[in-house]
Design an enzyme around this catalytic site. Structure first.
Site, PDB file in Angstrom:
ATOM      1  N   GLU A 268     -10.038 -13.133   6.213  1.00 56.14           N
ATOM      2  CA  GLU A 268     -10.200 -12.666   4.841  1.00 56.14           C
ATOM      3  C   GLU A 268     -10.847 -13.763   3.993  1.00 56.14           C
ATOM      4  O   GLU A 268     -10.556 -14.952   4.166  1.00 56.14           O
ATOM      5  CB  GLU A 268      -8.827 -12.308   4.261  1.00 56.14           C
ATOM      6  CG  GLU A 268      -8.868 -11.837   2.807  1.00 56.14           C
ATOM      7  CD  GLU A 268      -7.479 -11.648   2.217  1.00 56.14           C
ATOM      8  OE1 GLU A 268      -7.352 -10.812   1.298  1.00 56.14           O
ATOM      9  OE2 GLU A 268      -6.533 -12.326   2.657  1.00 56.14           O
ATOM     10  N   LYS A 345      -9.624  -3.325   0.719  1.00 61.23           N
ATOM     11  CA  LYS A 345      -8.216  -3.712   0.695  1.00 61.23           C
ATOM     12  C   LYS A 345      -7.481  -2.777  -0.258  1.00 61.23           C
ATOM     13  O   LYS A 345      -7.908  -2.590  -1.400  1.00 61.23           O
ATOM     14  CB  LYS A 345      -8.079  -5.160   0.240  1.00 61.23           C
ATOM     15  CG  LYS A 345      -6.673  -5.740   0.372  1.00 61.23           C
ATOM     16  CD  LYS A 345      -6.678  -7.230   0.045  1.00 61.23           C
ATOM     17  CE  LYS A 345      -5.325  -7.871   0.305  1.00 61.23           C
ATOM     18  NZ  LYS A 345      -5.348  -9.336   0.053  1.00 61.23           N
ATOM     19  N   CYS A 379      -4.944  -8.505   5.230  1.00 60.80           N
ATOM     20  CA  CYS A 379      -3.854  -9.384   4.801  1.00 60.80           C
ATOM     21  C   CYS A 379      -2.627  -8.620   4.274  1.00 60.80           C
ATOM     22  O   CYS A 379      -1.853  -8.072   5.053  1.00 60.80           O
ATOM     23  CB  CYS A 379      -4.387 -10.361   3.766  1.00 60.80           C
ATOM     24  SG  CYS A 379      -3.338 -11.820   3.525  1.00 60.80           S
TER      25      CYS A 379
END
Length: 536
Positions: A268, A345, A379
């Site tokens: 990321e 995300k 993440c």
């Protein structure tokens, strides 16, 4: 004799490329019922492609049916549509099941006289016979029930009179002509079906080539479906030009390709070194705009490398200002077939929201690759179980987790949650993180990572559920071979069977596609640890 003229009517197994056409067909066939999302249809195909058929007439899709294998107790016992289909995804397919269960059938209403439905049902029967299954079961609509509701004593009485020929029902009548027999009524099978008052006729067809009193026991072969995975633990370093940054990325792509890896994943925010050669200190918003300018070049380079090195690249994540002005954290994926994909995300961390005003994405779906469907959870997204479950319902067996964490605690949140996702979804999780620091670049002050490839915890897999892991906080490439066939075996015959043992009669997840990006950035004092994302 040579064939002359082209084939006008074809029945074949559906492919992921048919998803949009299938969605449109279902909307035409059942305008009074809620339609499917593309993700649900994709899951139906990915979870058991052999049981999903389409009919094409002069190249146009005119028929669709979906089915899966399930045990007799499930096929013949009481159930509703959501429960038996895994909320429509077909995710309760069991390769050891001795019954074929049909849960979707539709024909273009404009096509008459071509016996499309007949051909699709014949394809199902042929599959059941080929596999020596005990038979086929499904819940059949009773669309004339609402019309005759006051003239019968209930759905059971209605079904009996249809069988006796006293009432006409187009669906059940068709089933009876094709050798299916009713064994009862499924109450509240599909509440949205108002014409049937939510009821369905529980229909079965028994395979005449299988001894009814001696059903076969099926086992999943311990086959090999090998995939080689590579994860890059990437060193954050100052660069002088865009070309210098790409050179460092290409080095790892080259090495992973030399080891004949099928996938390579980067961390990321691994593109933040592109800010290291800015001539002045940038505000957070200026930094985002500067990074966004690189997006087309980054995607072009990923695409070039994927083709040149014959490898699928999961390009970590890259902060990008979208056309609507929203700032998002996006994973760009370049496949070796030349296609490019992106995954936003869904859950920005508090620091991402505050400092960069990053908004969460609106959808998460699998990406079709030459090694099957995959998913990407950036993440913090790995810490939300419903996201991984959605990807697995759509057929994902490998989920990539690019992460960026500043502390061991942040890293372990991502690590432990990813291990949980691997166990509860019986899938592989591939983590890739940054190490080192970039003085003068916000959110890259310090980094902690131990990239790894995680597995379920059962007999076919690594003892500790770790296929491979890197040393802590050093730049390296970690590679492991995994066997996707082990997942198929574990889901059907493992010590625990998390996917099949879900209680769909008690709970399921619904995705609200109508929601927007979410609220504006919060006001007030900044959260703690203001210079790093906190990760996970």
């Amino acid at each position: 004799m040579a064939r002359t003229g082209k084939i006008r009517l074809e029945v074949r197994n559906a492919a992921p490329s048919d998803v949009v056409a299938i969605q449109r067909l279902i909307a035409r066939a059942y305008p009074e019922l809620p339609g499917y999302s593309q993700g649900v249809i994709r899951g139906q195909i990915n979870n058991y492609r052999e049981g999903v058929f389409i009919a094409l007439y002069d190249g146009k899709l005119v028929g669709y049916c979906a089915s899966m294998r399930v045990p007799a107790a499930l096929a013949l016992g009481p159930h509703d549509w959501d429960e038996i289909t895994g909320n429509g995804f077909g995710s309760r397919h069991d390769p050891t099941g001795d019954w074929l269960y049909g849960y979707e059938m539709c024909v273009d209403p404009k096509q008459r006289g071509l016996r499309i439905g007949q051909r699709l049902y014949d394809a199902r029967k042929a599959l059941a016979e080929l596999l020596d299954l005990s038979g086929i079961a499904f819940g059949g609509r009773i669309p004339n029930y609402a019309r005759f509701r006051r003239k019968v004593e209930g759905p059971e009485d209605y079904l009996r009179k249809v069988v006796e020929g006293k009432i006409g029902d187009p669906v059940i009548g068709f089933m009876l002509k094709n050798g299916y027999e009713p064994i009862g009524i499924l109450k509240n099978y599909l509440p949205e079906d108002t014409k049937s008052a939510g009821n369905a006729a529980h229909m079965i067809w028994r395979n005449p080539y299988v001894e009814a009193d001696a059903p076969k026991e099926f086992r999943v072969p311990r086959g090999v479906e090998g995939v080689r995975l590579a994860t890059v633990q990437f060193q954050a370093r100052a660069v002088k030009t865009f070309e210098e940054f790409i050179k460092s990325v290409e080095y790892f792509v080259d090495v992973a390709s030399e080891y004949r890896s099928d996938f390579v994943v980067f961390p990321e925010l691994f593109t933040l070194p592109l800010l290291s050669f800015e001539t002045r200190k940038l505000s957070p918003m200026e930094a985002i705009d500067a990074l966004t300018e690189y997006t087309p070049r980054i995607m072009a380079e990923f695409n070039r490398m994927a083709l040149a090195y014959n490898i699928n690249i999961i390009g970590g994540s890259h902060p990008t200002r979208a056309e609507d002005g929203d700032i998002q954290n996006v994973a760009y994926v370049a496949l070796r077939d030349g296609s490019t994909h992106s995954q936003e995300k869904i859950h920005p961390t508090p620091n991402e929201r505050y400092w960069w005003n990053i908004k969460g994405g609106d959808s998460i779906d699998v990406i079709q690759t030459d090694c099957g469907p995959i998913g990407v959870l950036i993440c913090y997204d790995s810490e939300f179980p419903e996201l991984a479950r959605r990807l697995v319902d759509q057929g994902a067996r490998i989920i990539f987790v690019p992460f960026c964490t500043d502390s061991r605690q942040g890293y372990l949140r991502v690590r432990y949650c990813s291990q949980a996702r691997a166990i509860e979804n019986q899938c592989f999780m591939v983590l890739s993180g940054n190490v080192g620091n970039l003085p003068g670049v916000d959110n890259m002050d310090i980094q902690y990572a131990q990239s790894c490839i995680l597995t379920p915890c059962d007999f076919p897999f690594a003892r500790d559920g770790i296929a491979a892991e890197a040393s802590e906080n050093v730049e390296t490439l970690t590679i492991a071979d995994v066997n996707l066939a082990d997942l198929t075996w574990a889901r059907a015959e493992g010590t625990v069977r998390n996917l099949n043992d879900r209680r769909f009669d008690l709970y399921h997840i619904e995705w609200d596609a109508a929601k927007g990006h979410g609220a504006d950035a919060p006001s007030g004092p900044p959260p703690a640890a203001t210079h790093s994302p906190g990760g996970g």
